[in-house]
Design an enzyme around this catalytic site. Sequence first.
Site, PDB file in Angstrom:
ATOM      1  N   GLY A 104       1.583 -11.379   1.379  1.00  0.00           N
ATOM      2  CA  GLY A 104       0.328 -10.900   1.916  1.00  0.00           C
ATOM      3  C   GLY A 104      -0.632 -12.367   2.341  1.00  0.00           C
ATOM      4  N   LEU A 158       9.150   1.802   8.719  1.00  0.00           N
ATOM      5  CA  LEU A 158       8.608   2.559  10.009  1.00  0.00           C
ATOM      6  C   LEU A 158       7.479   3.295   9.762  1.00  0.00           C
ATOM      7  CD1 LEU A 158       9.571   2.376  12.843  1.00  0.00           C
ATOM      8  CD2 LEU A 158      11.089   4.215  12.323  1.00  0.00           C
ATOM      9  N   ASN A 196      -0.149  -4.522  14.681  1.00  0.00           N
ATOM     10  CA  ASN A 196       1.121  -5.225  13.881  1.00  0.00           C
ATOM     11  C   ASN A 196       1.172  -6.858  14.348  1.00  0.00           C
ATOM     12  OD1 ASN A 196       3.482  -5.493  12.200  1.00  0.00           O
ATOM     13  ND2 ASN A 196       4.665  -5.504  13.883  1.00  0.00           N
ATOM     14  N   HIS A 223       3.709  -9.914  14.638  1.00  0.00           N
ATOM     15  CA  HIS A 223       5.220 -10.249  14.571  1.00  0.00           C
ATOM     16  C   HIS A 223       5.237 -11.731  14.839  1.00  0.00           C
ATOM     17  CE1 HIS A 223       9.463  -9.378  15.026  1.00  0.00           C
ATOM     18  NE2 HIS A 223       9.321 -10.260  16.185  1.00  0.00           N
ATOM     19  N   GLU A 274      -0.414 -17.301  13.398  1.00  0.00           N
ATOM     20  CA  GLU A 274      -0.763 -15.955  12.883  1.00  0.00           C
ATOM     21  C   GLU A 274      -2.009 -15.567  12.094  1.00  0.00           C
ATOM     22  OE1 GLU A 274       2.333 -13.711  10.686  1.00  0.00           O
ATOM     23  OE2 GLU A 274       3.801 -15.146  11.410  1.00  0.00           O
TER      24      GLU A 274
HETATM   25  C1  GRF Z   1       4.642 -12.503   8.877  1.00  0.00           C
HETATM   26  O1  GRF Z   1       5.298 -13.583   9.468  1.00  0.00           O
HETATM   27  C2  GRF Z   1       4.325 -11.363   9.826  1.00  0.00           C
HETATM   28  O2  GRF Z   1       4.294 -11.776  11.233  1.00  0.00           O
HETATM   29  C3  GRF Z   1       5.257 -10.479   9.706  1.00  0.00           C
HETATM   30  O3  GRF Z   1       5.604 -10.421   8.383  1.00  0.00           O
HETATM   31  C4  GRF Z   1       5.199 -11.569   7.743  1.00  0.00           C
HETATM   32  C5  GRF Z   1       4.370 -11.625   6.556  1.00  0.00           C
HETATM   33  O4  GRF Z   1       3.948 -12.406   6.115  1.00  0.00           O
HETATM   34  N1  GRF Z   1       5.192  -9.320  10.357  1.00  0.00           N
HETATM   35  P1  GRF Z   1       2.718 -12.332   4.824  1.00  0.00           P
HETATM   36  O5  GRF Z   1       3.320 -11.461   3.693  1.00  0.00           O
HETATM   37  O6  GRF Z   1       1.471 -11.912   5.610  1.00  0.00           O
HETATM   38  O7  GRF Z   1       2.623 -13.758   4.280  1.00  0.00           O
END
Ligand code: GRF
Length: 214
Positions: free
Chosen positions: A15, A93, A108, A110, A180
């Site tokens: 998270g 999903l 989402n 990615h 991210e």
């Molecule tokens: C992230 O790399 C995100 O892009 C992918 O899952 C990972 C989640 O990481 N969908 P976190 O649990 O937020 O640290």
Amino acid sequence: MTPRVPVAVFASGGGTNLQALLDHEMVSNAYRIALVLSNRADAGALDRARAAGRDAVVGSSDGRSQQEDGAEMLHDLEKRGVQVIALAGYLKLIPPAVVSRFRRRILNIHPALLPAFGGKGMYGRRVHEAVLAKGVELTGATVHYVAEEYDTGTIIAQGPVPILPGDDTDSVAARVLKVEHKLYPEVLDHICRAVAGDRDPGPFAPVQADSESV
Ligand code: GRF
């Protein structure tokens, strides 16, 4: 003042993206995370949610039908007036009933530049391993709307990340994750401001590259 848009975050893992979204709430009035849902009772994301005083629920347990999951999710979402869902490392999903009820309201993130390196089974370290095996010079993070299949919805924003000499899976993963954490809150903010104003979000302004983020 426009009220904050109630958001649900779905997460299966540690998270850190959820934390970035929670932290952004301190400097923005666009949204409030009203619910964190996980399919795993031991997800670190649930601990982060509880620490922040948010509702944390375990849903979508194994062995149940998508119809049952979807009905329960819709109940949990509607009970809290959720208008936007942000998937942050959620590995299941989304049931069709939820996708269709929240069309263009589920995002989402990615850890690659979709449409490359996406799809079923492409998550976590596997993504970065595939990127390195392919020998590309650029990877990154993608925020997109969620459709019925994994990683297929319209792309909203991307943050590029260079592959550097000597990189391995861990170093690429860490560099992408940093992007991210900046990109996702900005995009969620952008979408929620549009939802609050009942207007189309329009294009997201690209994130400025800064030397610290690469
Ligand atoms: C992230 O790399 C995100 O892009 C992918 O899952 C990972 C989640 O990481 N969908 P976190 O649990 O937020 O640290």
